[in-house]
Design an enzyme around this catalytic site. Sequence first.
Site, PDB file in Angstrom:
ATOM      1  N   CYS A  85      65.329  -4.503  -4.501  1.00 27.80           N
ATOM      2  CA  CYS A  85      65.555  -3.161  -5.046  1.00 27.80           C
ATOM      3  C   CYS A  85      66.434  -3.231  -6.300  1.00 27.80           C
ATOM      4  CB  CYS A  85      66.140  -2.243  -3.975  1.00 27.80           C
ATOM      5  SG  CYS A  85      66.031  -0.481  -4.391  1.00 27.80           S
ATOM      6  N   HIS A 173      62.246  -2.669   0.412  1.00 27.90           N
ATOM      7  CA  HIS A 173      63.247  -3.229   1.320  1.00 27.90           C
ATOM      8  C   HIS A 173      62.559  -3.914   2.506  1.00 27.90           C
ATOM      9  CE1 HIS A 173      66.981  -1.516  -0.391  1.00 27.90           C
ATOM     10  NE2 HIS A 173      66.166  -0.566  -0.829  1.00 27.90           N
ATOM     11  N   GLU A 175      63.946  -5.684   4.718  1.00 37.57           N
ATOM     12  CA  GLU A 175      64.865  -5.814   5.851  1.00 37.57           C
ATOM     13  C   GLU A 175      64.787  -4.649   6.821  1.00 37.57           C
ATOM     14  OE1 GLU A 175      67.337  -3.896   2.491  1.00 37.57           O
ATOM     15  OE2 GLU A 175      65.656  -5.267   2.728  1.00 37.57           O
TER      16      GLU A 175
END
Length: 517
Positions: A85, A173, A175
């Site tokens: 990001c 993202h 994660e």
Amino acid sequence: MSDLHKRTENILILDFGSQYTQLIARRVREINVYSEIIPWHNFTSLPEGCKGVILSGSPYSVRDDDAPMPDLSAIIGAVPLLGVCYGAQYLALQNGGNVAASDSREYGRANLTVVNTEDVLLKGMTLGSQVWMSHGDTILNLGEGYEAICSTGDVNFAGFRAVGKDVWGIQFHPEVFHSTEGPTLIRNFILDICGCKGEWTPDNFAEATIRALKEEIGAEDKVILGLSGGVDSTVASVLLHKAIGDRLHCIFVDNGLLRKNEFEDVLSGYEHMGLNVKGIRAGDQFLQALENLTDPELKRKAIGRVFVEVFDEASKQVEGANWLGQGTIYPDVIESVSATGGPSATIKSHHNVGGLPDYMTLKVVEPLRLIFKDEVRRVGKALGIKASLLARHPFPGPGLGIRILGEVTAEKVRVLQEVDAIFINGLKDAGLYDEVWQAGAMLLPVQSVGVMGDERTYENAVALRAVTSTDGMTADWSHLPYEFLAKVSNDIINKVRGVNRVVYDISSKPPSTIEWE
């Protein structure tokens, strides 16, 4: 980076203040690779054993005058680098690319419309894979030497790499849970690109920690540690006991804000563990400090202050006590001061984070400071701690003091203890306790009209809270059976004088927190 792990393979995460930074660390550790977060402005050189670096997201725009702008010259060319990001946008900007404000904020689910599966970072990922976007800027061009490796319908440069260099950037993202193939991308980076072996386990964490504690504390110093009966302090105490033996003195303080009968139950549970435990009743001191306080932060700080005062007095009774052991874990640190002091916002203070007052001469030792709750449980299992202790739900350090909204009084504590006991014992009796990560009751500063028998009542309302989670950083409300909730509600109203209404909290974290204060 912690001395405990600097000699093993590790991944360094530079924190630019993203709410998701801690999730990156967790995803790396799930692959059995040690990771640690440091604020971007504290980075000076790669730690020993570093195999790769990840740049986090950020609430900043790279176009802001005060945006984080680290020097990456010590990283690029030395170890593989992945920007996420903000990290990706910063890489593009530094490469001569152009980053501009999006026409509309790119937030939420998106799907990959182009995927270069020949690139090692995206190996095994599929066309149409869902990813999670959370940014207000977008990359318009990458500059020379960078090439796109994936796109979405709205984002041309969802992912890119540097030709001939081990540098990648992604604007989504991986994660977070909503990026369905995010774990694949992270594994590709950690194992295939960085070449990590994935050998960091609870067993070798325990061994390394015990060795480090022996070195740090020395051969003569004594440690006092505050036991709470919870998983964190229990595992911390066993690690310290294995390191220094009977030079560890454990103290369990009854702060007057514990669950019903908890003081006696906890002392009984530690009887055969050889931890040299002393119980101290100090409830009156805590309740006096909380008198007339209603602000949650002021209540936490008052509880923390008295906790330190009690320990200061206790430490004077142990000749040669130079250290205060604490069960601080990584989420405590992150939520109190961001990721080890980085630029993220503080969510709340924790009673065992932030150091000691000048008058207290004890040094602090925190064996679990850099691991998450689920990792603590795995370490405890490796140490042979009995399952009944490791399976206990987390309980906040300030206890019922932050589950009683508004001023805390002895009568309110009594009421909430009774309510909490019915709820927790009900979960155990119904076989639901182990399905819930944390549960508790909140006494609300609200009274409502009710009818009992033929009489009108105007009494307290309580909220029940039960969540599922792995580490407390994110949590979802537990979908407990309606029949169970109906029975618990009925039992509470019938058995606890002063309560005539029960509600169930169905908020998730984020945006809510697990505790109400």
